[in-house]
Design an enzyme around this catalytic site. Structure first.
Site, PDB file in Angstrom:
ATOM      1  CG  ASN A   8      -1.714   1.239   1.386  1.00  0.00           C
ATOM      2  OD1 ASN A   8      -1.822   2.026   0.445  1.00  0.00           O
ATOM      3  ND2 ASN A   8      -2.288   1.448   2.567  1.00  0.00           N
ATOM      4  CD1 TRP A   9       3.949   1.128  -2.579  1.00  0.00           C
ATOM      5  CD2 TRP A   9       3.738   1.954  -4.652  1.00  0.00           C
ATOM      6  NE1 TRP A   9       4.734   0.380  -3.415  1.00  0.00           N
ATOM      7  CE2 TRP A   9       4.629   0.863  -4.689  1.00  0.00           C
ATOM      8  CE3 TRP A   9       3.446   2.628  -5.841  1.00  0.00           C
ATOM      9  CZ2 TRP A   9       5.240   0.437  -5.865  1.00  0.00           C
ATOM     10  CZ3 TRP A   9       4.045   2.209  -7.020  1.00  0.00           C
ATOM     11  CH2 TRP A   9       4.930   1.120  -7.023  1.00  0.00           C
ATOM     12  CE  LYS A  10      -0.178   3.546   4.557  1.00  0.00           C
ATOM     13  NZ  LYS A  10      -0.160   3.698   5.997  1.00  0.00           N
ATOM     14  CG  HIS A  94      -5.930   2.326   4.861  1.00  0.00           C
ATOM     15  ND1 HIS A  94      -5.481   3.349   5.663  1.00  0.00           N
ATOM     16  CD2 HIS A  94      -4.954   1.392   4.851  1.00  0.00           C
ATOM     17  CE1 HIS A  94      -4.268   3.033   6.100  1.00  0.00           C
ATOM     18  NE2 HIS A  94      -3.925   1.856   5.630  1.00  0.00           N
ATOM     19  CD  GLU A  96      -2.938   5.931   6.338  1.00  0.00           C
ATOM     20  OE1 GLU A  96      -2.879   5.867   5.101  1.00  0.00           O
ATOM     21  OE2 GLU A  96      -2.082   5.416   7.091  1.00  0.00           O
ATOM     22  CD  GLU A 166      -3.755  -1.995   7.491  1.00  0.00           C
ATOM     23  OE1 GLU A 166      -2.593  -2.209   7.124  1.00  0.00           O
ATOM     24  OE2 GLU A 166      -4.390  -0.992   7.139  1.00  0.00           O
ATOM     25  N   GLY A 172       2.135   2.754  10.702  1.00  0.00           N
ATOM     26  CA  GLY A 172       3.134   3.798  10.508  1.00  0.00           C
ATOM     27  C   GLY A 172       3.841   4.233  11.787  1.00  0.00           C
ATOM     28  CB  SER A 212       4.759  -1.316  12.285  1.00  0.00           C
ATOM     29  OG  SER A 212       4.352   0.032  12.487  1.00  0.00           O
ATOM     30  N   GLY A 234       4.910   1.424   4.858  1.00  0.00           N
ATOM     31  CA  GLY A 234       6.282   1.954   4.810  1.00  0.00           C
ATOM     32  C   GLY A 234       7.301   1.000   4.195  1.00  0.00           C
TER      33      GLY A 234
HETATM   34  P1  PGA Z   1       2.609   0.625   7.698  1.00  0.00           P
HETATM   35  O1  PGA Z   1       1.184   0.874   7.000  1.00  0.00           O
HETATM   36  O2  PGA Z   1       3.130  -0.688   7.189  1.00  0.00           O
HETATM   37  O3  PGA Z   1       3.452   1.797   7.247  1.00  0.00           O
HETATM   38  O4  PGA Z   1       2.375   0.609   9.166  1.00  0.00           O
HETATM   39  C1  PGA Z   1       0.283  -0.188   6.820  1.00  0.00           C
HETATM   40  C2  PGA Z   1      -0.999   0.298   6.202  1.00  0.00           C
HETATM   41  O5  PGA Z   1      -1.445   1.413   6.507  1.00  0.00           O
HETATM   42  O6  PGA Z   1      -1.625  -0.401   5.380  1.00  0.00           O
END
Ligand code: PGA
Length: 255
Positions: A8-10, A94, A96, A166, A172, A212, A234
């Protein structure tokens, strides 16, 4: 069951950067055998990534969609547009989007339906916030998110779902959940699916852990009974480290 590991590159990478990433990732393609690897770039990099991944085993995912066929929805992208761009999977709900963009459970449910109507596989994200975990209501939160998102689905549709657990506090932050926490959430999700949609549907769903995840810890998640993959933020941004993470996952399950 095949592991599904999604990058997931966001809001990272232009089309040019996506192309470079894919070229590098595919150099080690033989190492990913037995693992379903997905790259979820931002919308503007989808076509560049699709061109590179076309003849490979690595699949393309999107990070969001809007549940309308077409119309006056400025700035939004439909499931049919994604499908035509070569997308196979789409991340929905997600944290976010839920917490920064204000997406609620009913919008998440409409997005899941739109994905199915257009032949896309949803990756439904669920997870509790830190304060909810501290209050001991993690399962209550997961149950509410699952109930709303899956309400209108048939067992046959549920069966092909990917569900990413998640915990919001792990995303993150560098502070991944413990394997015990991930196991109890995944067990809970599995029993929920079994109870509401039956054994056959529950057994088809692949549950990912996300938050993470990196090459050093992925083995402790993908070896859990009900975890069959990871959603990676990340650690998916560099082809070398993402490739290493996929290899580590494969090694952990295959020995
Ligand atoms: P992260 O993000 O690996 O940077 O914690 C995971 C995600 O939001 O899908």
């Amino acid at each position: 069951m095949k592991l599904v590991i999604a990058a997931n590159w966001k809001m990272h990478k232009t089309g040019r950067e996506a192309k470079e990433f894919c070229l590098e990732l595919l150099q080690k393609e033989d190492d990913y055998k037995g693992v379903e690897v997905l790259i979820c770039p931002p919308f503007t990099a989808l076509s560049a990534a699709a061109a590179e991944l076309k003849d490979s085993s690595v699949k393309l995912g999107a990070q969001n969609l809007y549940p309308g066929a077409q119309g006056a929805f400025t700035g939004e992208i439909s499931a049919a547009m994604l499908k035509e761009a070569g997308v196979k999977y789409v991340i929905i709900g997600h944290s976010e989007r839920r917490h920064l963009m204000g997406e609620d459970d009913s919008l998440v449910a409409r997005k899941i339906e739109a994905a199915y109507e257009n032949g896309l596989n949803p990756i439904l994200c669920i997870g509790e916030k830190e304060e909810e975990r501290e209050k001991g209501i993690t399962e209550k939160v997961l149950k509410k998110q699952l109930a709303a998102a899956l309400e209108k689905l048939e067992p046959g549709q549920v069966k092909s779902l990917v569900i990413a657990y998640e915990p919001v506090w792990a995303i993150g932050t560098g502070k991944a959940a413990s394997a015990d926490d991930a196991a109890s959430a995944a067990d809970f999700i599995y029993s929920y699916l079994d109870k509401h949609f039956g054994k056959d549907a529950a057994a088809g769903v692949r549950i990912q852990y996300g938050g993470s995840v990196k090459a050093e810890n992925i083995g402790s998640f993908v070896t859990l009974e009900h975890v069959h993959g990871a959603l990676v933020g990340g650690a998916s941004l560099e082809a070398g480290s993402f490739s290493e993470l996929v290899r580590a996952a494969r090694k952990a399950v295959e020995g």
